[in-house]
Motif scaffolding. Structure first.
Motif, PDB file in Angstrom:
ATOM      1  N   ALA A 219      69.462  45.732  38.595  1.00  0.00           N
ATOM      2  CA  ALA A 219      69.859  46.590  37.477  1.00  0.00           C
ATOM      3  C   ALA A 219      69.173  47.950  37.565  1.00  0.00           C
ATOM      4  O   ALA A 219      69.793  48.988  37.269  1.00  0.00           O
ATOM      5  N   MET A 220      67.911  47.971  37.965  1.00  0.00           N
ATOM      6  CA  MET A 220      67.191  49.237  38.123  1.00  0.00           C
ATOM      7  C   MET A 220      67.858  50.140  39.154  1.00  0.00           C
ATOM      8  O   MET A 220      67.966  51.357  38.970  1.00  0.00           O
ATOM      9  N   LEU A 225      71.251  54.906  40.379  1.00  0.00           N
ATOM     10  CA  LEU A 225      72.355  55.521  41.118  1.00  0.00           C
ATOM     11  C   LEU A 225      73.488  55.990  40.212  1.00  0.00           C
ATOM     12  O   LEU A 225      74.112  57.028  40.466  1.00  0.00           O
ATOM     13  N   GLU A 226      73.757  55.230  39.137  1.00  0.00           N
ATOM     14  CA  GLU A 226      74.904  55.539  38.294  1.00  0.00           C
ATOM     15  C   GLU A 226      74.544  56.379  37.067  1.00  0.00           C
ATOM     16  O   GLU A 226      75.380  57.147  36.577  1.00  0.00           O
ATOM     17  N   GLU A 227      73.321  56.201  36.545  1.00  0.00           N
ATOM     18  CA  GLU A 227      72.958  56.851  35.286  1.00  0.00           C
ATOM     19  C   GLU A 227      71.765  57.791  35.410  1.00  0.00           C
ATOM     20  O   GLU A 227      71.376  58.433  34.433  1.00  0.00           O
ATOM     21  N   PRO A 283      60.444  50.118  19.055  1.00  0.00           N
ATOM     22  CA  PRO A 283      59.915  48.791  19.352  1.00  0.00           C
ATOM     23  C   PRO A 283      60.327  48.319  20.747  1.00  0.00           C
ATOM     24  O   PRO A 283      61.346  48.765  21.302  1.00  0.00           O
ATOM     25  N   VAL A 284      59.546  47.414  21.295  1.00  0.00           N
ATOM     26  CA  VAL A 284      59.899  46.782  22.560  1.00  0.00           C
ATOM     27  C   VAL A 284      61.229  46.048  22.400  1.00  0.00           C
ATOM     28  O   VAL A 284      61.459  45.360  21.401  1.00  0.00           O
ATOM     29  N   THR A 285      62.103  46.194  23.375  1.00  0.00           N
ATOM     30  CA  THR A 285      63.414  45.543  23.345  1.00  0.00           C
ATOM     31  C   THR A 285      63.367  44.256  24.166  1.00  0.00           C
ATOM     32  O   THR A 285      62.973  44.280  25.337  1.00  0.00           O
ATOM     33  N   LEU A 286      63.766  43.145  23.561  1.00  0.00           N
ATOM     34  CA  LEU A 286      63.784  41.857  24.241  1.00  0.00           C
ATOM     35  C   LEU A 286      65.193  41.547  24.733  1.00  0.00           C
ATOM     36  O   LEU A 286      66.169  41.745  24.005  1.00  0.00           O
ATOM     37  N   VAL A 287      65.285  41.048  25.969  1.00  0.00           N
ATOM     38  CA  VAL A 287      66.571  40.715  26.573  1.00  0.00           C
ATOM     39  C   VAL A 287      66.532  39.248  26.983  1.00  0.00           C
ATOM     40  O   VAL A 287      65.678  38.843  27.783  1.00  0.00           O
ATOM     41  N   HIS A 288      67.452  38.440  26.425  1.00  0.00           N
ATOM     42  CA  HIS A 288      67.471  36.997  26.652  1.00  0.00           C
ATOM     43  C   HIS A 288      68.844  36.518  27.072  1.00  0.00           C
ATOM     44  O   HIS A 288      69.819  37.256  27.026  1.00  0.00           O
ATOM     45  N   SER A 289      68.894  35.228  27.417  1.00  0.00           N
ATOM     46  CA  SER A 289      70.184  34.567  27.602  1.00  0.00           C
ATOM     47  C   SER A 289      70.804  34.286  26.240  1.00  0.00           C
ATOM     48  O   SER A 289      70.153  34.398  25.195  1.00  0.00           O
ATOM     49  N   ALA A 290      72.077  33.890  26.245  1.00  0.00           N
ATOM     50  CA  ALA A 290      72.780  33.601  24.998  1.00  0.00           C
ATOM     51  C   ALA A 290      72.224  32.353  24.336  1.00  0.00           C
ATOM     52  O   ALA A 290      71.621  31.482  24.984  1.00  0.00           O
ATOM     53  N   ASP A 291      72.422  32.252  23.030  1.00  0.00           N
ATOM     54  CA  ASP A 291      71.961  31.104  22.243  1.00  0.00           C
ATOM     55  C   ASP A 291      72.912  29.940  22.478  1.00  0.00           C
ATOM     56  O   ASP A 291      73.797  29.661  21.666  1.00  0.00           O
ATOM     57  N   ARG A 313      73.217  47.134  30.894  1.00  0.00           N
ATOM     58  CA  ARG A 313      73.852  47.580  29.649  1.00  0.00           C
ATOM     59  C   ARG A 313      72.824  47.815  28.546  1.00  0.00           C
ATOM     60  O   ARG A 313      72.873  48.852  27.858  1.00  0.00           O
ATOM     61  N   VAL A 314      71.897  46.877  28.358  1.00  0.00           N
ATOM     62  CA  VAL A 314      70.928  47.008  27.265  1.00  0.00           C
ATOM     63  C   VAL A 314      70.032  48.209  27.471  1.00  0.00           C
ATOM     64  O   VAL A 314      69.756  48.986  26.535  1.00  0.00           O
ATOM     65  N   ILE A 315      69.564  48.426  28.693  1.00  0.00           N
ATOM     66  CA  ILE A 315      68.688  49.579  28.954  1.00  0.00           C
ATOM     67  C   ILE A 315      69.456  50.883  28.742  1.00  0.00           C
ATOM     68  O   ILE A 315      68.969  51.806  28.077  1.00  0.00           O
ATOM     69  N   MET A 316      70.666  50.955  29.254  1.00  0.00           N
ATOM     70  CA  MET A 316      71.446  52.195  29.124  1.00  0.00           C
ATOM     71  C   MET A 316      71.749  52.478  27.654  1.00  0.00           C
ATOM     72  O   MET A 316      71.566  53.615  27.186  1.00  0.00           O
ATOM     73  N   GLU A 317      72.193  51.468  26.921  1.00  0.00           N
ATOM     74  CA  GLU A 317      72.544  51.691  25.514  1.00  0.00           C
ATOM     75  C   GLU A 317      71.321  52.062  24.686  1.00  0.00           C
ATOM     76  O   GLU A 317      71.424  52.886  23.766  1.00  0.00           O
ATOM     77  N   THR A 318      70.174  51.458  25.002  1.00  0.00           N
ATOM     78  CA  THR A 318      68.957  51.755  24.234  1.00  0.00           C
ATOM     79  C   THR A 318      68.466  53.164  24.508  1.00  0.00           C
ATOM     80  O   THR A 318      68.089  53.904  23.577  1.00  0.00           O
ATOM     81  N   LEU A 319      68.458  53.568  25.766  1.00  0.00           N
ATOM     82  CA  LEU A 319      67.954  54.889  26.112  1.00  0.00           C
ATOM     83  C   LEU A 319      68.909  56.007  25.716  1.00  0.00           C
ATOM     84  O   LEU A 319      68.487  57.112  25.365  1.00  0.00           O
ATOM     85  N   ARG A 320      70.217  55.709  25.738  1.00  0.00           N
ATOM     86  CA  ARG A 320      71.202  56.746  25.428  1.00  0.00           C
ATOM     87  C   ARG A 320      71.687  56.674  23.981  1.00  0.00           C
ATOM     88  O   ARG A 320      72.459  57.523  23.543  1.00  0.00           O
TER      89      ARG A 320
END
Length: 321
Positions: A219-220, A225-227, A283-291, A313-320
């Motif tokens: 993902a990094m 490369l894309e963002e 705040p720190v953003t937590l990324v998990h699997s689905a419930d 997706r989560v990193i891009m949406e949070t930063l942008r």
């Protein structure tokens, strides 16, 4: 060298160096050598100290704790980490407490190895990442295997703690090469913490256990490369107690394969908030699997487990955002 080979070599070296070290588990003896072949060759080389056991995770862990209590050392292989729940009582109420409940500190040199994680199509009861259920037990240290940490150094450190330790081993790592990071990232390992980075002033820092590290790296790379988003990945060998200094960044993410709720990531976020709140943009953003339970069908399993796409997706949406 692949991760499984590194782990097998580490066990061979430890067994050769310590005559009072025993290894116990289901089908760990040759010619089978364990469900994932991590113990291959050990029973042939060290007869009498590598024991294939009945199918009872509680009994295996209890015997290992008894060996540790009497002054020996023991390594347990739980065939699938999901079944460590059957050994939970032995770990919580016997092994971990034995370190301190007798009036003076008692060395308890034992390691419980737990293959964990999905991505192999093994279904709901053989694919879980249950690390969160072991966090916060006094006298019990938690580690996770990674492609960046030499397993001999990790296991040596665990036994030197003289307290029960659990080593979580994400199954998808076994076939991966050691110390591999994609270009253009560099890798540095110091004091049990691996860091994959591009420069010293990233847009964000991602903290992840070893099993999640490859997807985060992927993902990094796509984010770069894309963002044109620059991330630094931090991978601690010891999950708990957690004590890691982070690079300077205003956004921090924690990625783990477990489901949300009372997780290792939440513990990490709590400590980061205490230490670094003044410099964070949020705040720190937590990324998990689905419930959800983990399906067996590949396309359904993929929809449940945290993935490279999820992290991107989560990193891009949070930063942008």
């Amino acid at each position: 060298m692949r991760v499984a080979e590194n782990l097998n070599a580490a066990l061979h070296e430890l067994m050769a160096a310590e005559r009072n070290l025993y290894l116990l588990g289901e089908d760990v003896a040759d010619p089978y050598g364990g469900a994932f072949k991590i113990t291959r060759g050990l029973s042939t080389r060290f007869p009498g100290r590598v024991m294939s056991t009945p199918i009872s995770e509680s009994a295996i862990t209890g015997v290992a704790a008894g060996l540790a209590l009497s002054g020996d050392a023991a390594i347990v292989e739980i065939m699938f980490g999901d079944f460590a729940t059957l050994a939970f009582d032995q770990l919580l109420n016997f092994a971990a407490k034995s370190v301190s409940m007798y009036g003076s500190r008692v060395p308890m040199r034992m390691v419980v190895r737990c293959p964990v994680g999905g991505g192999r199509g093994y279904g709901p009861t053989h694919s879980q990442s249950l690390q969160k259920h072991f966090v916060g037990i006094p006298g019990l240290a938690l580690y996770e295997m990674s492609p960046f940490h030499d397993n001999l150094a990790v296991l040596t450190e665990m036994l030197a703690r003289e307290e029960p330790c659990v080593l979580f081993e994400d199954k998808v790592l076994y076939t991966r090469p050691m110390h591999a990071v994609p270009e253009p990232f560099s890798l540095a390992v110091e004091n049990g913490v691996a860091r994959a980075f591009l420069d010293e002033r990233p847009d964000c820092v991602v903290v992840a256990p070893g099993g999640s590290a490859p997807m985060v790296l992927a993902a990094m790379r796509s984010l770069l490369l894309e963002e044109e988003i620059v991330c630094t990945l931090v991978v601690p060998s010891r999950l708990y107690p957690f004590d890691v200094e982070l690079p300077d960044a205003r956004r921090v993410f924690v990625v783990e394969e477990s489901t949300a709720g009372g997780t290792w990531g939440a513990e990490v976020a709590h400590q980061i908030h205490q230490r670094h709140w003044g410099r964070l943009a949020g705040p720190v953003t937590l990324v998990h699997s689905a419930d959800s339970v983990i399906p067996t069908a590949a396309h359904l399993e993929e929809s449940v487990l945290v993935s490279e796409r999820t992290v991107h997706r989560v990193i891009m949406e949070t930063l942008r955002g």
